[in-house]
Design a protein around this motif. Structure first.
Motif, PDB file in Angstrom:
ATOM      1  N   TRP A  14       0.824  -1.211   0.000  1.00  0.00           N
ATOM      2  CA  TRP A  14       0.000   0.000   0.000  1.00  0.00           C
ATOM      3  C   TRP A  14       0.853   1.253   0.000  1.00  0.00           C
ATOM      4  CZ3 TRP A  14      -4.444  -0.396  -1.881  1.00  0.00           C
ATOM      5  CH2 TRP A  14      -5.206  -1.535  -1.694  1.00  0.00           C
ATOM      6  N   SER A  79      -6.666   6.155   5.821  1.00  0.00           N
ATOM      7  CA  SER A  79      -6.996   5.028   4.948  1.00  0.00           C
ATOM      8  C   SER A  79      -7.099   3.753   5.771  1.00  0.00           C
ATOM      9  CB  SER A  79      -5.951   4.871   3.847  1.00  0.00           C
ATOM     10  OG  SER A  79      -4.699   4.509   4.383  1.00  0.00           O
ATOM     11  N   LYS A 100      -9.478   1.151   1.447  1.00  0.00           N
ATOM     12  CA  LYS A 100      -8.611   0.247   0.691  1.00  0.00           C
ATOM     13  C   LYS A 100      -9.444  -0.948   0.246  1.00  0.00           C
ATOM     14  CE  LYS A 100      -4.400   1.216   3.292  1.00  0.00           C
ATOM     15  NZ  LYS A 100      -3.427   0.624   4.223  1.00  0.00           N
ATOM     16  N   PRO A 101      -9.258  -1.425  -0.945  1.00  0.00           N
ATOM     17  CA  PRO A 101      -8.308  -0.946  -1.957  1.00  0.00           C
ATOM     18  C   PRO A 101      -8.818   0.330  -2.622  1.00  0.00           C
ATOM     19  CG  PRO A 101      -9.551  -2.791  -2.839  1.00  0.00           C
ATOM     20  CD  PRO A 101      -9.993  -2.609  -1.419  1.00  0.00           C
TER      21      PRO A 101
END
Length: 124
Positions: A14, A79, A100-101
């Motif tokens: 990520w 996130s 996420k994603p």
């Protein structure tokens, strides 16, 4: 003016994706990444970056810890894979939350939102 962005995420995957997307965004002038939340915390205290994007689920200092310390003084993008965290992150002061994603479109939208918050709305 371009943004200087710090990205904090304990996942190399990520972190790498966010760094590549940030580097491709025309409003981002520089990107600095941290896998270790404590290293990021030290950097944020010393350098006082313009914007921080932090994963919520990290060992040590998590994204909520960052928001509790800096959420009202520094623009944050939070996130997580857990959508339930969005409400808490926003209550703690994040400007935007990316699930996420995340896609390139969602990432760019978040950067645009933070830019507009700092510098005012851009004319189209």
């Amino acid at each position: 003016m371009k943004l200087e962005l710090v990205i904090v995420d304990d996942s190399p995957l990520w972190l790498s994706l966010a760094e590549k997307l940030a580097s491709a965004h025309p409003l981002v002038g520089g990107v600095l990444t941290f896998e270790d939340s404590y290293d990021a915390w030290i950097h944020i205290q010393i350098a006082k970056p313009q914007v921080v994007m932090a994963d919520i689920e990290m060992p040590g200092m998590n994204g909520f810890s960052f928001l509790e310390m800096y959420g009202n003084r520094l623009p944050f993008i939070s996130s997580s894979t857990k959508l339930d965290f969005e409400v808490i992150a926003r209550e703690l002061g994040c400007v935007d939350f990316i699930a996420k994603p995340f896609s390139k479109q969602a990432f760019f939208k978040s950067i645009d939102l933070v830019y507009d918050r700092i510098y005012g709305k851009r004319s189209a």
